[in-house]
Design a protein around this motif. Sequence first.
Motif, PDB file in Angstrom:
ATOM      1  N   GLY A 123       1.895  -0.950   7.679  1.00 47.99           N
ATOM      2  CA  GLY A 123       0.940  -0.162   6.911  1.00 47.99           C
ATOM      3  C   GLY A 123       0.156   0.828   7.748  1.00 47.99           C
ATOM      4  N   SER A 124      -0.321   0.384   8.919  1.00 47.72           N
ATOM      5  CA  SER A 124      -1.205   1.250   9.706  1.00 47.72           C
ATOM      6  C   SER A 124      -0.482   2.492  10.217  1.00 47.72           C
ATOM      7  N   LEU A 125       0.780   2.365  10.610  1.00 50.13           N
ATOM      8  CA  LEU A 125       1.503   3.529  11.143  1.00 50.13           C
ATOM      9  C   LEU A 125       1.715   4.618  10.085  1.00 50.13           C
ATOM     10  N   PRO A 126       2.280   4.290   8.908  1.00 51.63           N
ATOM     11  CA  PRO A 126       2.440   5.356   7.901  1.00 51.63           C
ATOM     12  C   PRO A 126       1.123   5.864   7.340  1.00 51.63           C
ATOM     13  N   ALA A 162       7.069   8.669   6.701  1.00 51.63           N
ATOM     14  CA  ALA A 162       6.242   7.480   6.436  1.00 51.63           C
ATOM     15  C   ALA A 162       7.117   6.248   6.246  1.00 51.63           C
ATOM     16  N   ILE A 163       8.223   6.401   5.543  1.00 52.05           N
ATOM     17  CA  ILE A 163       9.137   5.268   5.338  1.00 52.05           C
ATOM     18  C   ILE A 163       9.761   4.836   6.660  1.00 52.05           C
ATOM     19  N   VAL A 164      10.129   5.813   7.504  1.00 53.66           N
ATOM     20  CA  VAL A 164      10.682   5.485   8.820  1.00 53.66           C
ATOM     21  C   VAL A 164       9.671   4.688   9.648  1.00 53.66           C
ATOM     22  N   GLY A 190      -3.828   2.856  -3.285  1.00 53.60           N
ATOM     23  CA  GLY A 190      -3.137   1.787  -2.579  1.00 53.60           C
ATOM     24  C   GLY A 190      -4.081   0.970  -1.714  1.00 53.60           C
ATOM     25  N   LEU A 191      -5.008   1.640  -1.027  1.00 52.50           N
ATOM     26  CA  LEU A 191      -5.980   0.937  -0.185  1.00 52.50           C
ATOM     27  C   LEU A 191      -6.941   0.090  -1.017  1.00 52.50           C
ATOM     28  N   LEU A 192      -7.372   0.614  -2.163  1.00 51.96           N
ATOM     29  CA  LEU A 192      -8.282  -0.143  -3.018  1.00 51.96           C
ATOM     30  C   LEU A 192      -7.588  -1.369  -3.603  1.00 51.96           C
ATOM     31  N   GLY A 193      -6.293  -1.258  -3.914  1.00 50.30           N
ATOM     32  CA  GLY A 193      -5.557  -2.411  -4.396  1.00 50.30           C
ATOM     33  C   GLY A 193      -5.386  -3.476  -3.339  1.00 50.30           C
ATOM     34  N   VAL A 233       0.832  -1.203   0.000  1.00 51.25           N
ATOM     35  CA  VAL A 233       0.000   0.000   0.000  1.00 51.25           C
ATOM     36  C   VAL A 233       0.867   1.254   0.000  1.00 51.25           C
ATOM     37  N   LEU A 234       1.823   1.313   0.927  1.00 55.57           N
ATOM     38  CA  LEU A 234       2.674   2.499   1.022  1.00 55.57           C
ATOM     39  C   LEU A 234       3.575   2.634  -0.198  1.00 55.57           C
TER      40      LEU A 234
END
Length: 343
Positions: A217-220, A87-89, A197-200, A53-54
């Motif tokens: 996923g949830s954190l970023p 977000a990557i961190v 990303g969420l729809l995929g 997703v990210l």
Amino acid sequence: MTALFATTCLGAALLAGLAIILLRPLLQRYALARPNARSSHRIPTPQGGGIAVLGAALAAGAVAFAIGLPPLGAGGGAALLAVAIAAIVLAGLGAFDDMRPLPVLPRLGAQFAAVGLVVVAATNVARIGPDWLPLGCEQALLVLAGVWFVNLVNFMDGLDLMTVAEFAPLCAALTTFALSGLLPPAEGVLAAALLGGLLGFAPFNRPVARLFLGDVGSLPIGLIAGYLLLVLAAHGGLAAAVLLPLYYLADATLTLFRRLARGERVWQAHRSHFYQRATDNGYSVPAVVGQVLVLNLFLAVLAAISLGVTSPALQVAIVALGAAGVGFVLLRFSRPRAGIAAA
């Protein structure tokens, strides 16, 4: 802009779906979530879908920024770069935590650093506090709120499709606001990319889920959504920024206060959220997620209405109406489903 946003969303959805297909065997091997007494699932299920997703959202967003947007100002470009780095961190932190749980203090320290980076970059572009409030105080308050928001998104990601039901309407609303000029185009692209990303991811997470999002996923996702809501508030949409995530805010915050009142260790896993109590009270997973989705669509409509209202009193009334809708759903979730009690 409509074509750019639609292409970005579609591209992110396709990239996320393809990445999941390629990554799932590895996640099955190295990131398997085994059920326990606090889980909502019954069979071991791979987690880590948030990587796709990210990754898809950032890749699709980067392409859109490169080919379809006018040059960003120095402040705007720095803010978006800060969001991507943070977000990557957080994704890296979440990936490690998914495989080997981290102690609370190092985890919170990294979250404060990531959220702080985003808040400083964003408030250097536009502020949401009154002029009399020192910038440092505003930033400190926003960092605390941001860390709580990142964590509550993580806490609420405990049911199949729950995060999609929460953030797909939110991102769709933000994309629409950008098309209407109520949000900058760059943030509209970011919202469209996250939506894609969420729809995929959604087909793999629908009940019974074959893949979970994971902390990776949830954190970023919480960080990116929090940034977008901050920008919306800074552009005169404070009521809308409160309304869009109101269900998550209410469920997680009320649950925290209830647990504190009972003297529980709030950093430990539990099954006290209203959506978890709903499944214990006889509601099926699709029924719970469906009600959350309908509620969030209602909140998105109210948010759009609030952006066209200039009267503070009317904006407060609209937020109160949204809070009433959230309260109605929480009350339903906290009681046995009709027919269960009698049985």
